[in-house]
Design a protein around this motif. Structure first.
Motif, PDB file in Angstrom:
ATOM      1  N   GLY A   1     -93.368 -35.762 -64.494  1.00 35.99           N
ATOM      2  CA  GLY A   1     -92.770 -37.064 -64.231  1.00 35.99           C
ATOM      3  C   GLY A   1     -93.286 -38.114 -65.184  1.00 35.99           C
ATOM      4  N   ILE A   2     -92.707 -39.286 -65.080  1.00 34.67           N
ATOM      5  CA  ILE A   2     -93.061 -40.401 -65.946  1.00 34.67           C
ATOM      6  C   ILE A   2     -93.906 -41.403 -65.168  1.00 34.67           C
ATOM      7  N   ASP A   3     -95.060 -41.740 -65.740  1.00 36.14           N
ATOM      8  CA  ASP A   3     -95.933 -42.746 -65.144  1.00 36.14           C
ATOM      9  C   ASP A   3     -95.210 -44.091 -65.149  1.00 36.14           C
ATOM     10  N   ILE A   4     -95.064 -44.686 -63.984  1.00 36.44           N
ATOM     11  CA  ILE A   4     -94.312 -45.930 -63.844  1.00 36.44           C
ATOM     12  C   ILE A   4     -94.932 -47.061 -64.650  1.00 36.44           C
ATOM     13  N   GLU A   5     -96.249 -47.078 -64.778  1.00 36.54           N
ATOM     14  CA  GLU A   5     -96.927 -48.168 -65.483  1.00 36.54           C
ATOM     15  C   GLU A   5     -96.946 -47.976 -66.997  1.00 36.54           C
ATOM     16  N   THR A   6     -97.167 -46.752 -67.458  1.00 40.02           N
ATOM     17  CA  THR A   6     -97.380 -46.520 -68.888  1.00 40.02           C
ATOM     18  C   THR A   6     -96.196 -45.894 -69.611  1.00 40.02           C
TER      19      THR A   6
END
Length: 234
Positions: free
Chosen positions: A22-27
């Motif tokens: 998944g994709i880190d929401i912050e980075t």
């Protein structure tokens, strides 16, 4: 504590194990939680593409080859589902124009692996392709199995690519057994946009001696709609 939007839910030969990324929401960075989850854990966490998971993600001490996204995790928990726009944004963090660009390599015709010695710092990318170029078809080498055909924006075609997207594969196989792949293909071609998550396998040596990281299709997503039967891990 971090949060990721799940973009990849991929299958193994062992049907009880699932790989998620998944994709880190912050980075905006891609994270692959390890160890792999079981189907039971996925059900408990309501894991599907677009699920938001929180957890403590820490870098592994020994990262292997291009799989620099691998992270240890603790305390995974479910935090709902993202919106359609949020999911598309997550996919686009890894967007490249071609597989060659994404993996920094010139591929020979019909080459479907990255050599073991090729230096890479990632194992998952996103391609945006025209839906009309996507076709699911029977594998001519393994009757009864299915593969994917598509064309990049660079106008390069990839034929008979393995599908590791768990929900998509299971749905497509049901249609194939019912001799009804045309319905799924027509639906995909009717959409306006399509994104493919392209991943690399762990190191593998083929029967003919080629060793490397094999290119596979981790996720197949259409917009503005998706085939409702596809998104399942069961």
């Amino acid at each position: 504590m971090g949060k990721i939007i799940v973009t990849d839910l991929t299958r193994f030969s062992n049907p009880d194990k699932v790989c998620i990324a998944g994709i880190d929401i912050e980075t905006g960075k891609c994270i692959r939680p390890l160890p792999y989850l079981s189907i039971a854990e996925c059900e408990k966490l309501h894991v599907l593409p677009g699920t938001i998971l929180s957890g403590n993600f820490t870098k592994r001490l020994q990262l292997e080859g291009p799989h620099q996204e691998d992270r240890n995790y603790q305390n995974l928990s479910f935090h709902g589902s993202c919106s359609l726009d949020e999911f598309k944004k997550a996919l686009e963090y890894g967007l490249v124009n071609s597989i060659e660009e994404g993996f920094n390599i010139e591929l020979e015709r019909n080459q479907k692996h990255i050599p073991i010695k090729h230096d890479l710092n990632r194992s998952i990318i996103t391609l945006k392709v025209h839906p009309i170029t996507i076709t699911i078809a029977e594998d001519s080498y393994k009757p009864g199995q299915i593969k994917l055909r598509f064309c990049e924006r660079s106008n390069r075609w990839f034929n008979y690519m393995p599908i590791t997207d768990l929900g998509f594969y299971d749905c497509a196989m049901k249609h194939h057994k019912d001799d009804d792949l045309d319905r799924l293909n027509q639906y995909i071609k009717s959409q306006k946009e399509a994104y493919l998550r392209i991943g690399l396998s762990r190191s593998y040596q083929s029967p003919d001696g080629r060793q490397g990281y094999w290119i596979q299709v981790n996720g197949i997503y259409t917009f503005p709609d998706y085939f409702k039967e596809i998104r399942s891990y069961a």
